[in-house]
Structures are given as structure tokens and as C-alpha cells.
Design an enzyme around this catalytic site. Structure first.
Site, short mmCIF file in Angstrom:
data_model
loop_
_atom_site.label_atom_id
_atom_site.label_comp_id
_atom_site.label_asym_id
_atom_site.label_seq_id
_atom_site.Cartn_x
_atom_site.Cartn_y
_atom_site.Cartn_z
N THR A 128 0.86 -1.19 0.00
CA THR A 128 0.00 0.00 0.00
C THR A 128 0.89 1.23 0.00
O THR A 128 2.12 1.12 0.08
CB THR A 128 -0.91 0.04 1.25
OG1 THR A 128 -0.09 0.25 2.41
CG2 THR A 128 -1.69 -1.25 1.42
N ASP A 129 0.28 2.41 -0.08
CA ASP A 129 1.07 3.64 -0.03
C ASP A 129 1.79 3.77 1.32
O ASP A 129 2.92 4.26 1.39
CB ASP A 129 0.17 4.85 -0.25
CG ASP A 129 -0.33 4.94 -1.69
OD1 ASP A 129 0.33 4.34 -2.57
OD2 ASP A 129 -1.37 5.58 -1.92
N CYS A 130 1.11 3.34 2.39
CA CYS A 130 1.72 3.42 3.72
C CYS A 130 2.73 2.30 3.96
O CYS A 130 3.72 2.49 4.67
CB CYS A 130 0.65 3.36 4.80
SG CYS A 130 -0.50 4.74 4.79
N TYR A 131 2.43 1.14 3.37
CA TYR A 131 3.28 -0.03 3.57
C TYR A 131 3.64 -0.60 2.20
O TYR A 131 3.05 -1.58 1.73
CB TYR A 131 2.54 -1.09 4.39
CG TYR A 131 2.08 -0.62 5.75
CD1 TYR A 131 2.95 -0.61 6.83
CD2 TYR A 131 0.77 -0.17 5.94
CE1 TYR A 131 2.54 -0.18 8.08
CE2 TYR A 131 0.34 0.26 7.19
CZ TYR A 131 1.23 0.25 8.25
OH TYR A 131 0.82 0.68 9.49
#
Length: 220
Positions: A128-131
Site C-alpha cells: 500500500t502507499d503506507c506499507y
């Protein structure tokens, strides 16, 4: 003369308490008699090492760089459940190895971890964008973890003593292989070392009681 817990605690503080293991008491009783043995001893220690299901460990690995939100996880090729948080997982004691089957599993990983051995980790994620990280392959020891908590929710059940089989067929059970026509008896539990057998009325055991579990201080 009966001793109160308060009196025994005072002897502990003064370093005068007499402490023995539960398995030492029968021999002392034969030598001195039960009355004198009870007078001499202040504390009898117990332990539980009987086979027990539902055990496992919750592990927190800490964040990688770049971060990963683990979806699938294997420790020494034993799958752990990663549906907790980004880098938390639950490793069940009875989970089997992908390549070694019942010869190696979650309980063995936990034993190796507590022993200080390196554990291989493989993790997958969709990213994901965060991970953004999607794959992790590395190794770690117990000292590398942020948290490692051992859970044994079924230890309170360790009061069954033995099992046998009166049927004409061999039975394969969690109490081991039971031969037909009362061909054998298997037992599980720790007998005289069991705190539950020694304290059936729960006079000293209860929620919050301090214990040792996996070499660390724990609680009931």
C-alpha cells in the site's frame, strides 16, 4: 502447628523459608513422617510440563524499511497468523511445517526462539502507499523482537490423568496411540508436580498469580 501464609511470607523475607519441590515430598515423608515433614517445610514448588493444546505466541517484529503490512507469514516454514496488525503475528503451537510436516511445527519454532536460535522469516504483502514493501525474507532471534508473549490458555485443564481403549480398534488420539482391548494406558499431565492437583480448591492459585512460563515471569 499450622502455618499461615503471613507467617511463611515473613520467613521468606528473612531468608529462612524451607522450600522443596513437590516430587521431593514423598521421600521426605517416608523418612520423617508426614507430620514432621509438614512442620519442616514452608513452601512446596510445582511445575507443569504436560502436553497441552491451544498454546502459542504473539510476536511483534518491529517495522522494516520500507514498511510492510504482513498478510502471509512463515517462521522456519511454519505458517503464522498475521491478521492482527502490520507486523504482529500469532504462532500456534500445533501448526505444521510446510516441508517437514508433523516432524516440526509451531511448538518447535517457539522452543528454538526461547533457546536463542535464529528463526527464518518470510512475509508477503500486497503493498500500500503506507506499507509499500511486498516481500520480506530475513532472520531474527528473540532479542530482536519488540514483544514476544507466550499464551497457554488450556493449562488450567491439566487434570486428566490417563486414557485407555476398550474397543477392538486402534485409536489415534491427542493422548497418543491407544491400542485395542485395553492394550495400553497413556497419561498426560505432571502428577505430583501439577499445581492443580496440589491445590484443587484454588487456595493459592487464581487470576493474577505469578508463574514462570517459557523462562520468563508470567501470570495466570
Amino acid at each position: 502447628m499450622p502455618k499461615s501464609i503471613k507467617q511463611i511470607n515473613e520467613k521468606i523475607k528473612k531468608g529462612r523459608a524451607v522450600i522443596v519441590r513437590a516430587d521431593e515430598v514423598p521421600e521426605l515423608s517416608e523418612k520423617y513422617g508426614t507430620k514432621k515433614t509438614a512442620e519442616k517445610i514452608d513452601i512446596i514448588t510445582c511445575a507443569t510440563f504436560g502436553a497441552m493444546c491451544s498454546s502459542g505466541a504473539i510476536l511483534n517484529f518491529g517495522h522494516t524499511e520500507p514498511p510492510i503490512k504482513i498478510q502471509k507469514l512463515w517462521l522456519n516454514d511454519v505458517e503464522a497468523y498475521a491478521g492482527l496488525a502490520a507486523v504482529d503475528a500469532y504462532l500456534g503451537a500445533t501448526e505444521e511445517s510446510l516441508d517437514r510436516g508433523i516432524e516440526y511445527g509451531g511448538a518447535h519454532v517457539i522452543e528454538d526462539l526461547i533457546s536463542g536460535k535464529k528463526i527464518n522469516i518470510k512475509a508477503q504483502a500486497h503493498g500500500t502507499d503506507c506499507y509499500p514493501r511486498k516481500l520480506l525474507e530475513s532472520s531474527f532471534t528473540l532479542k530482536d523482537l519488540n514483544q514476544a508473549t507466550l499464551y497457554n490458555p488450556r493449562n488450567a485443564y491439566q487434570r486428566y490423568n490417563a486414557a485407555t481403549n476398550s474397543s477392538p480398534n486402534t485409536l489415534y488420539t491427542y493422548m497418543g496411540t491407544l491400542l485395542p482391548q485395553l492394550g495400553n494406558i497413556n497419561y498426560s499431565g505432571t502428577g505430583e508436580l501439577s499445581p492443580l492437583n496440589n491445590d484443587p480448591s484454588y487456595r493459592t492459585l487464581g487470576l493474577g498469580s505469578r508463574i514462570f512460563l517459557g523462562g520468563a515471569q508470567g501470570y495466570i
